[in-house]
Design an enzyme around this catalytic site. Structure first.
Site, PDB file in Angstrom:
ATOM      1  N   LYS A   1      49.335  38.016  32.277  1.00  0.00           N
ATOM      2  CA  LYS A   1      49.046  38.402  30.900  1.00  0.00           C
ATOM      3  C   LYS A   1      50.267  39.032  30.230  1.00  0.00           C
ATOM      4  O   LYS A   1      51.209  39.500  30.878  1.00  0.00           O
ATOM      5  CB  LYS A   1      47.863  39.373  30.855  1.00  0.00           C
ATOM      6  CG  LYS A   1      46.523  38.729  31.235  1.00  0.00           C
ATOM      7  CD  LYS A   1      45.957  37.868  30.126  1.00  0.00           C
ATOM      8  CE  LYS A   1      44.645  37.165  30.505  1.00  0.00           C
ATOM      9  NZ  LYS A   1      43.484  38.041  30.476  1.00  0.00           N
TER      10      LYS A   1
ATOM     11  N   ARG B   1      40.496  37.269  38.757  1.00  0.00           N
ATOM     12  CA  ARG B   1      40.725  35.910  38.250  1.00  0.00           C
ATOM     13  C   ARG B   1      42.236  35.699  38.158  1.00  0.00           C
ATOM     14  O   ARG B   1      42.916  36.415  37.414  1.00  0.00           O
ATOM     15  CB  ARG B   1      40.048  35.765  36.880  1.00  0.00           C
ATOM     16  CG  ARG B   1      40.141  34.388  36.250  1.00  0.00           C
ATOM     17  CD  ARG B   1      39.371  34.366  34.931  1.00  0.00           C
ATOM     18  NE  ARG B   1      39.402  33.064  34.291  1.00  0.00           N
ATOM     19  CZ  ARG B   1      40.343  32.663  33.437  1.00  0.00           C
ATOM     20  NH1 ARG B   1      41.344  33.498  33.121  1.00  0.00           N
ATOM     21  NH2 ARG B   1      40.300  31.463  32.905  1.00  0.00           N
TER      22      ARG B   1
END
Length: 394
Positions: free
Chosen positions: A340, A374
């Site tokens: 991210k 995840r």
């Protein structure tokens, strides 16, 4: 003379009981003392001065305390947030008193009791998906990301054909993935929404092969009820909704019909919060109520704080620090930090060089209560998970 002493950090009752056992405390005495050893800070929002004053007096009367705004005493404010401070034993005593009070405090007492029970920890159980089961709470589960999109922020176009997608799914399973998360619409900043038909064309052909060829459950990452329904008809096992039932109001009824696990992510269109964690918990609590009203059993619900969705990099870091605050919901937590932008901002690295940063966030997330992570880099993150579990899930 110097005495040997140190502080203990305990979040759950079982940690306290282990310390009692080390000392050799009587079992009956341990059961009595454990609630005295667990100190809780609980924040309640938007109470009237009358409600806040009663709560404060009851907490003080049991040896705890409650912080309120300055204007509460003279009622110069209409509302106040309240920060409760006390042991579990003190809370239990206060709850009994509040159930006898007017001004909706009996309802507040019930919610407070439920929260205390949730904070006691999530016992290991099985996540049931159709005719199969996954252990939940015994170890951290790894969800491998399979994007069949041309514009995903991290791997857009890499698996945008059936053969490449199937091969990558097999590789992730071989590397230790417990779940494959298949998605056909990017959620990167500035993404272009795709039509229902296009998303189905991307996802369903891959899913049809995966349900025949791989043994682990397949999650479908979608906000569209029609995509979820078609995927479940084909054989998908889990629905991962990035808008927590709010993008498509038919999603709840579809999931309820098939009674499959549901991941609900916190999301919003801006980064403005009154109180980041408080707002997030309230959002998720409302979505949980929507799910249960539609007939989705609570045991099938998993929550996701939505790292990178409607948050700044600084807010994402705050969520990681405060992830334990989601314990109040009493539900499994899925954490998705892989590659991210917050990692890129901290380390000043492009998305394909964020493996180590992802590993750090995965380890911290597990230490702070994450049950599922995840990730893109399955092999590396499985190793991080196993090492972290050896420390955390003793």
């Amino acid at each position: 003379m110097s005495f040997n002493m140190h502080n203990l950090v305990a979040v759950h009752r079982d940690e306290i009981m282990k310390e009692f056992n080390k000392i050799g405390t009587d079992a009956g005495g341990s059961a009595i003392m454990a609630p005295k050893a667990l100190h809780r800070l609980i924040k309640i929002y938007d109470l009237t001065p009358r409600q806040a004053n009663i709560i404060k007096q009851e907490m003080l009367g049991k040896g705890g305390d409650a912080a309120v705004t300055r204007g509460m005493v003279d009622s110069s404010v209409d509302k106040t947030d309240v920060l409760l401070m006390g042991t579990e034993k003190q809370y239990r005593a206060v709850i009994k008193k509040l159930r006898l009070q007017p001004f909706k405090l009996a309802s507040l007492a019930d919610q407070l009791a439920e929260m205390l029970n949730n904070l006691g920890g999530r016992p290991p159980r099985e996540l049931i998906y159709r005719d199969k089961k996954l252990p939940l709470g015994e170890r951290t589960l790894v969800m491998g990301i399979l994007n069949v999109t041309p514009d995903s922020f991290s791997d857009g176009g890499k698996h945008n054909n059936i053969d490449a997608a199937i091969a990558w799914a097999h590789r992730m399973v071989d590397e230790g993935a417990d779940i494959i998360d298949l998605g056909g619409e990017s959620t990167r900043p500035g993404y272009t929404p795709v039509s229902l038909e296009e998303e189905l064309d991307r996802v369903i052909p891959v899913l049809e092969v995966l349900v025949r060829e791989i043994s682990v459950p397949i999650s479908i990452d979608t906000t569209k009820a029609a995509v979820a329904r078609r995927a479940l008809e084909v054989g998908a096992h889990i629905i991962n909704d990035q808008w927590a039932l709010r993008a498509d109001r038919d999603m709840a009824s579809v999931v309820a019909e098939y009674q499959v696990p549901l991941v609900m992510m916190h999301n919003q269109n801006d980064t403005v919060y009154r109180d980041l964690m408080g707002d997030m918990v309230q959002f998720l609590r409302e979505s949980i109520a929507m799910a249960e009203q539609a007939g989705i059993v609570r045991e099938n619900i998993i929550v996701d704080p939505g790292i990178g969705l409607g948050k700044t990099a600084e807010q994402n870091l705050e969520i990681l620090r405060c992830l334990r605050e989601l314990d109040c919901l009493g539900l499994p937590v899925l954490l998705g930090t892989s590659r991210k932008s917050m990692i890129g901002k901290v380390l000043d690295l492009p998305f394909d060089q964020r493996v180590e940063g992802t590993g750090a966030t995965v380890a911290l997330g597990i230490a702070n209560g994450a049950d599922i992570v995840r990730v893109h880099d399955v092999k590396e993150m499985v190793r991080v998970v196993r090492m972290t579990d050896a420390v955390v899930r003793y």
